[in-house]
Design an enzyme around this catalytic site. Structure first.
Site, PDB file in Angstrom:
ATOM      1  N   LEU A   1       0.867  -1.172   0.000  1.00 58.23           N
ATOM      2  CA  LEU A   1       0.000   0.000   0.000  1.00 58.23           C
ATOM      3  C   LEU A   1       0.905   1.223   0.000  1.00 58.23           C
ATOM      4  CD1 LEU A   1      -2.692  -0.908   2.702  1.00 58.23           C
ATOM      5  CD2 LEU A   1      -2.918  -1.067   0.225  1.00 58.23           C
ATOM      6  N   ASP A   2       0.464   2.282  -0.653  1.00 57.92           N
ATOM      7  CA  ASP A   2       1.234   3.517  -0.617  1.00 57.92           C
ATOM      8  C   ASP A   2       1.374   3.996   0.825  1.00 57.92           C
ATOM      9  OD1 ASP A   2       1.354   3.499  -3.389  1.00 57.92           O
ATOM     10  OD2 ASP A   2      -0.449   4.730  -3.603  1.00 57.92           O
ATOM     11  N   LYS A   3       2.383   4.795   1.069  1.00 56.23           N
ATOM     12  CA  LYS A   3       2.663   5.284   2.419  1.00 56.23           C
ATOM     13  C   LYS A   3       1.427   5.886   3.088  1.00 56.23           C
ATOM     14  CE  LYS A   3       5.324   8.869   4.837  1.00 56.23           C
ATOM     15  NZ  LYS A   3       6.313   9.965   4.698  1.00 56.23           N
TER      16      LYS A   3
ATOM     17  N   ARG B   1      -5.701   6.014  -7.540  1.00 59.14           N
ATOM     18  CA  ARG B   1      -5.399   7.443  -7.567  1.00 59.14           C
ATOM     19  C   ARG B   1      -5.377   7.959  -9.004  1.00 59.14           C
ATOM     20  NH1 ARG B   1       0.052   7.611  -4.188  1.00 59.14           N
ATOM     21  NH2 ARG B   1      -0.207   9.875  -4.457  1.00 59.14           N
TER      22      ARG B   1
END
Length: 336
Positions: free
Chosen positions: A162-164, A267
């Site tokens: 997962l992205d930060k 996104r």
């Protein structure tokens, strides 16, 4: 898989590299002497021959940080030319990369655990895997401290990312066989992943929308991903199903289901249709409703257990910042 990154050297890494010596870690000093075959040779290339157990890029970092002396003088240019008979000393310091895979105690929210895998609810702000700028304090470091078995597995058993600033569910393997099986399940698109997203602008599209636009590196900005024409640019097919949960005057509350797992997929897809995530500055979003990180949460994860064959479904409650953002925009969410 999400957010895959390569380990590269950047000027910011050099600063971290210098901090290693200040941390009091062990540094080995090794003397060397240039032979006739090294006459006129670049310093970094010659050192790569004289200290063959270390890579040339690592030795270049050492030179840049002043860790190499030639005839008693510090030389900081890898391209400096040697002469036969030159003598020197090199301090072999650990690199940030070599220190990255170290156990670091941290609190992990483990929702499920058995001998083969565990499911974690990752908080926003936690980087999953060490990379430039984040050589420590990552989920990988926490897993190594949490479970001694993790040190026996590639990437401590991490099979997707997962992205930060994305919160929510991740599955992590505890054995090599489970890891290989989970990777195969993800590649075969047999792991169901659902996300909740708060996006800008009221939703005017169909209540359920399939976005099937390919994603690749943005040809105008290499730091971003973008919807691309595969006839002109490299990329991969991608599919996201978006469902409207609720509308507000300033934005919309959405459920997104991944059919593929491209970097920044949700996104990019939402931004491409004019609904960037709240606070997602990289893709056109802006802080709103009290959110200062991208408003994306991995809320549900479902798959067949790779060893027992049991059907597993996990859900993660909304984090406080997203719950408060919904209230600010007059929205609500029924987890059921």
């Amino acid at each position: 898989m999400k957010n895959s990154e390569s380990i590269i050297s950047t000027p910011s890494d050099i600063a971290d590299f210098e901090d290693v010596a200040d941390a009091g870690l062990e540094v080995e000093s090794r003397e060397w002497g240039a032979r006739e075959s090294h006459h006129g040779m670049r310093l970094d290339r010659a050192l790569a021959e004289m200290v063959p157990e270390f890579s040339r890029s690592y030795l270049q970092q050492l030179i840049d940080t002043g860790a190499v002396m030639v005839n008693g003088v510090v030389i900081s240019k890898p391209a400096a030319k040697l002469k036969a008979g030159d003598r020197g000393v090199i301090e072999l310091k650990p690199t940030p990369q070599s220190l990255a895979f170290k156990p670091e105690a941290m609190e992990l929210q483990v929702l499920y655990e058995d001998p083969y895998l565990r499911v974690i609810n990752k908080p926003a702000g936690l980087v999953v895997h060490p990379a430039p700028g984040n050589w420590s304090g990552t989920l990988l470091n926490g897993l190594l401290a949490h479970d001694p078995q993790a040190g026996l597995l590639p990437r401590a058993g991490i099979v997707h990312r997962l992205d930060k600033d994305t919160s929510g569910l991740m599955v992590v393997a505890r054995t090599r066989s489970a890891m290989d099986a989970l990777v195969e399940l993800i590649a075969a698109r047999k792991v169901s992943r659902q996300y909740l997203a708060l996006a800008h602008r009221a939703w005017q599209e169909a209540p359920r929308l399939d976005i099937e636009d390919a994603i690749g590196r943005d040809p105008r900005n290499r730091l971003r991903m973008a919807v691309v024409d595969l006839a002109r640019y490299p990329g991969k097919t991608a599919k996201t199903t978006v469902e409207l949960l609720q509308n507000a005057a300033l934005g919309c509350w959405l459920r997104c289901s991944l059919h593929t797992g491209r970097t920044h997929q949700i996104r990019v897809h939402l931004a491409s249709i004019g609904h960037p995530l709240v606070a997602d500055a990289l893709y056109g979003g802006a802080p709103a409703a009290g959110m200062d990180r991208q408003a994306l949460h991995a809320c549900q994860l479902a798959f067949v257990h790779p060893v027992t064959g049991e059907s597993l479904v996990f859900k993660a409650a909304l984090p406080a910042d997203l719950s408060q953002a919904l209230v600010a925009w007059g929205l609500s969410y029924n987890a059921a």
